[in-house]
Design a protein around this motif. Structure first.
Motif, PDB file in Angstrom:
ATOM      1  N   PRO A  90       0.708  -1.372  -0.083  1.00 48.78           N
ATOM      2  CA  PRO A  90       0.030  -0.067  -0.229  1.00 48.78           C
ATOM      3  C   PRO A  90       0.681   1.209   0.191  1.00 48.78           C
ATOM      4  O   PRO A  90       2.014   1.227   0.239  1.00 48.78           O
ATOM      5  CB  PRO A  90      -0.966  -0.153   1.336  1.00 48.78           C
ATOM      6  CG  PRO A  90      -0.744  -1.496   1.855  1.00 48.78           C
ATOM      7  CD  PRO A  90       0.800  -2.059   1.294  1.00 48.78           C
ATOM      8  N   LEU A  91       0.196   2.262  -0.576  1.00 47.67           N
ATOM      9  CA  LEU A  91       0.770   3.554  -0.566  1.00 47.67           C
ATOM     10  C   LEU A  91       0.000   4.684   0.109  1.00 47.67           C
ATOM     11  O   LEU A  91      -1.049   4.622   0.224  1.00 47.67           O
ATOM     12  CB  LEU A  91       0.781   4.088  -2.324  1.00 47.67           C
ATOM     13  CG  LEU A  91       1.261   5.529  -2.621  1.00 47.67           C
ATOM     14  CD1 LEU A  91       2.845   5.510  -2.413  1.00 47.67           C
ATOM     15  CD2 LEU A  91       0.863   6.013  -4.038  1.00 47.67           C
ATOM     16  N   ALA A  92       0.931   5.538   0.796  1.00 53.54           N
ATOM     17  CA  ALA A  92       0.535   6.712   1.581  1.00 53.54           C
ATOM     18  C   ALA A  92       0.828   7.863   0.836  1.00 53.54           C
ATOM     19  O   ALA A  92       1.951   8.154   0.374  1.00 53.54           O
ATOM     20  CB  ALA A  92       0.989   6.588   3.003  1.00 53.54           C
ATOM     21  N   VAL A  93       0.058   9.035   0.548  1.00 50.31           N
ATOM     22  CA  VAL A  93       0.308  10.027  -0.077  1.00 50.31           C
ATOM     23  C   VAL A  93       0.260  11.299   1.064  1.00 50.31           C
ATOM     24  O   VAL A  93      -0.747  11.388   1.657  1.00 50.31           O
ATOM     25  CB  VAL A  93      -0.668  10.332  -1.016  1.00 50.31           C
ATOM     26  CG1 VAL A  93      -0.306  11.979  -1.676  1.00 50.31           C
ATOM     27  CG2 VAL A  93      -0.611   9.634  -2.186  1.00 50.31           C
ATOM     28  N   ALA A 124       5.945   6.508  11.778  1.00 49.18           N
ATOM     29  CA  ALA A 124       4.937   5.724  12.604  1.00 49.18           C
ATOM     30  C   ALA A 124       4.092   5.015  11.673  1.00 49.18           C
ATOM     31  O   ALA A 124       3.195   4.096  12.267  1.00 49.18           O
ATOM     32  CB  ALA A 124       4.181   6.890  13.579  1.00 49.18           C
ATOM     33  N   LEU A 125       3.886   5.143  10.611  1.00 46.66           N
ATOM     34  CA  LEU A 125       3.020   4.564   9.643  1.00 46.66           C
ATOM     35  C   LEU A 125       3.838   3.303   9.067  1.00 46.66           C
ATOM     36  O   LEU A 125       2.970   2.306   8.619  1.00 46.66           O
ATOM     37  CB  LEU A 125       2.989   5.254   8.270  1.00 46.66           C
ATOM     38  CG  LEU A 125       2.211   6.652   8.525  1.00 46.66           C
ATOM     39  CD1 LEU A 125       2.197   7.492   7.220  1.00 46.66           C
ATOM     40  CD2 LEU A 125       0.663   6.192   9.082  1.00 46.66           C
ATOM     41  N   ALA A 126       5.068   2.965   9.345  1.00 44.77           N
ATOM     42  CA  ALA A 126       5.787   1.658   8.855  1.00 44.77           C
ATOM     43  C   ALA A 126       5.178   0.688   9.710  1.00 44.77           C
ATOM     44  O   ALA A 126       4.891   0.656  10.928  1.00 44.77           O
ATOM     45  CB  ALA A 126       7.183   1.894   9.025  1.00 44.77           C
ATOM     46  N   ILE A 155       1.733   0.460   5.689  1.00 46.04           N
ATOM     47  CA  ILE A 155       2.393   1.031   4.518  1.00 46.04           C
ATOM     48  C   ILE A 155       3.602   0.949   4.019  1.00 46.04           C
ATOM     49  O   ILE A 155       4.667   0.733   5.084  1.00 46.04           O
ATOM     50  CB  ILE A 155       2.375   2.758   5.000  1.00 46.04           C
ATOM     51  CG1 ILE A 155       0.687   3.096   5.283  1.00 46.04           C
ATOM     52  CG2 ILE A 155       2.832   3.700   3.859  1.00 46.04           C
ATOM     53  CD1 ILE A 155      -0.008   2.914   4.253  1.00 46.04           C
ATOM     54  N   LYS A 156       3.788   0.636   2.775  1.00 47.97           N
ATOM     55  CA  LYS A 156       5.296   0.196   2.329  1.00 47.97           C
ATOM     56  C   LYS A 156       5.960   1.382   1.606  1.00 47.97           C
ATOM     57  O   LYS A 156       7.119   1.579   1.575  1.00 47.97           O
ATOM     58  CB  LYS A 156       5.055  -0.824   1.277  1.00 47.97           C
ATOM     59  CG  LYS A 156       4.769  -2.291   2.037  1.00 47.97           C
ATOM     60  CD  LYS A 156       4.821  -3.194   1.017  1.00 47.97           C
ATOM     61  CE  LYS A 156       4.235  -4.758   1.488  1.00 47.97           C
ATOM     62  NZ  LYS A 156       4.207  -5.863   0.656  1.00 47.97           N
ATOM     63  N   SER A 157       5.030   2.506   1.167  1.00 46.48           N
ATOM     64  CA  SER A 157       5.679   3.566   0.396  1.00 46.48           C
ATOM     65  C   SER A 157       4.872   4.849   0.771  1.00 46.48           C
ATOM     66  O   SER A 157       3.859   4.665   0.920  1.00 46.48           O
ATOM     67  CB  SER A 157       5.333   3.265  -1.217  1.00 46.48           C
ATOM     68  OG  SER A 157       6.068   1.776  -1.527  1.00 46.48           O
ATOM     69  N   ILE A 158       5.752   5.944   0.659  1.00 54.71           N
ATOM     70  CA  ILE A 158       4.913   7.124   0.863  1.00 54.71           C
ATOM     71  C   ILE A 158       5.461   8.068  -0.501  1.00 54.71           C
ATOM     72  O   ILE A 158       6.710   8.069  -0.847  1.00 54.71           O
ATOM     73  CB  ILE A 158       5.582   7.921   2.060  1.00 54.71           C
ATOM     74  CG1 ILE A 158       5.110   7.085   3.394  1.00 54.71           C
ATOM     75  CG2 ILE A 158       5.141   9.348   2.147  1.00 54.71           C
ATOM     76  CD1 ILE A 158       5.352   7.987   4.763  1.00 54.71           C
ATOM     77  N   LEU A 205      10.693   2.622   5.166  1.00 52.27           N
ATOM     78  CA  LEU A 205       9.771   2.968   4.053  1.00 52.27           C
ATOM     79  C   LEU A 205      10.355   3.307   2.884  1.00 52.27           C
ATOM     80  O   LEU A 205      11.602   4.090   2.882  1.00 52.27           O
ATOM     81  CB  LEU A 205       9.053   4.165   4.718  1.00 52.27           C
ATOM     82  CG  LEU A 205       7.998   3.657   5.810  1.00 52.27           C
ATOM     83  CD1 LEU A 205       7.239   5.047   6.464  1.00 52.27           C
ATOM     84  CD2 LEU A 205       6.774   2.863   5.121  1.00 52.27           C
ATOM     85  N   ASP A 206       9.962   3.240   1.743  1.00 50.59           N
ATOM     86  CA  ASP A 206      10.393   3.974   0.496  1.00 50.59           C
ATOM     87  C   ASP A 206       9.542   5.067   0.066  1.00 50.59           C
ATOM     88  O   ASP A 206       8.496   5.405   0.195  1.00 50.59           O
ATOM     89  CB  ASP A 206       9.990   2.854  -0.703  1.00 50.59           C
ATOM     90  CG  ASP A 206      10.997   1.573  -1.097  1.00 50.59           C
ATOM     91  OD1 ASP A 206      12.304   2.139  -1.164  1.00 50.59           O
ATOM     92  OD2 ASP A 206      10.566   0.560  -0.516  1.00 50.59           O
TER      93      ASP A 206
END
Length: 320
Positions: A17-20, A103-105, A114-117, A155-156
């Motif tokens: 999943p991606l976080a923006v 903190a999202l990792a 979450i894997k990516s931001i 995180l990436d």
């Protein structure tokens, strides 16, 4: 060459999943809308409320409304962006954001998976960053401007819109009828970046219509040069390091040329202590290393937020 939003997103392939990172401004709104369309159900948004301006509530409310319309989960994180002694407000806010993102990792502080931001800086931001670096007399690391991809705390991180002009992003939103919030601080010219945006960018656009492309190319060349310096530094640090603890041996350091000493010490300080010495501090340290020919020679120099000192036959760094 600069790209359209659609072209940039077509080439964006992060781990999901991606976080923006969503501020509510035009750039992050466009990135969220495009990401949610491309990966429905795999995208969330993160809004960092720095609490630094009266419009903070307006930004947060807009983000909540947008995410509800897009059916995208929103994580709102209030942070303390107060700066410490010797720290700029921008750096304080940046460090606070990274702590919130971390903190999202997965497996961190009970964070979500979450894997990516994705962060929405664009081509104009890249040129502004390069001009800021030039104004400060930066080396290759600063002239490399912003990377399109990096890793931190498991995180990436991505900047998929780095080749998209800011005006094209806004036009993309207008065409789709998507609203965004204007940050009132963007017109405050007490900040250097805002002065660059208001005064230099229009002049550059008039004199050099292709400057977004050519300046980005120069930043890319600088990044390649910095990568080579880092590779040399890794080899040199291994050569000069004491086997028991990795601390640089003074005599081995003296065997390198002065430019390689500077490169190795800069790398050692940054990798181990997140410490970036100023040009003056590093020059003083190199002078002391060169003069360190007797057992009684004392080294104790302010570097970054701490001190480099001599301990027997090696250099150490500490933050009191």
């Amino acid at each position: 060459m600069t790209q359209s939003v659609d072209q940039a997103m077509a080439g964006f392939d992060p781990a999901l999943p991606l976080a923006v990172a969503l501020s509510g401004g035009a750039d992050s709104v466009a990135l969220l809308v495009a990401s949610a369309e491309k990966w429905p159900g795999q995208v969330s948004a993160v809004h960092i409320n720095h609490g630094l301006q009266a419009a903070a509530t307006l930004f947060e409310d807009h983000c909540r409304t947008l995410c509800k319309r897009l059916n995208v989960p929103l994580h709102v994180q209030a942070v303390n962006a107060s700066k410490q002694a010797g720290q700029s407000p921008e750096d304080a806010a940046r460090q606070a954001r990274y702590m919130a993102f971390s903190a999202l990792a997965p497996d961190k502080y009970g964070g979500v998976a979450i894997k990516s931001i994705a962060i929405a800086q664009h081509a104009d931001d890249q040129v502004e960053t390069l001009l800021l670096a030039l104004s400060r007399g930066a080396g290759l690391a600063g002239l490399s401007a912003m990377p399109a991809h990096w890793q931190r705390d498991g995180l990436d991180y991505y900047r998929p819109l780095l080749q998209v002009a800011g005006a094209d992003i806004r036009a993309w939103l207008v065409q789709r009828g998507v609203a965004f919030v204007e940050d009132p601080t963007n017109s405050d010219e007490q900040f250097t970046r805002n002065r660059i945006r208001a005064r230099l960018m229009p002049a550059l656009r008039s004199a050099f219509p292709q400057f977004l492309d050519t300046f980005a190319r120069s930043a890319s060349h600088a990044a390649q040069g910095q990568q080579l310096l880092d590779e040399v530094a890794v080899q040199d640090v291994q050569t000069i390091a004491r086997s028991t603890d990795g601390l640089p041996r003074i005599k081995a350091l003296q065997g390198l040329s002065r430019p390689r000493q500077a490169n190795a010490l800069r790398y050692w300080l940054k990798q181990n202590y997140q410490c970036v010495p100023s040009t003056v501090q590093l020059a003083e340290l190199l002078d002391q290393v060169a003069d360190c020919t007797t057992r009684g020679h004392h080294i104790h120099i302010k570097v970054g937020s701490g001190f480099v000192q001599r301990s027997s036959d090696v250099l150490t760094w500490y933050n009191p």
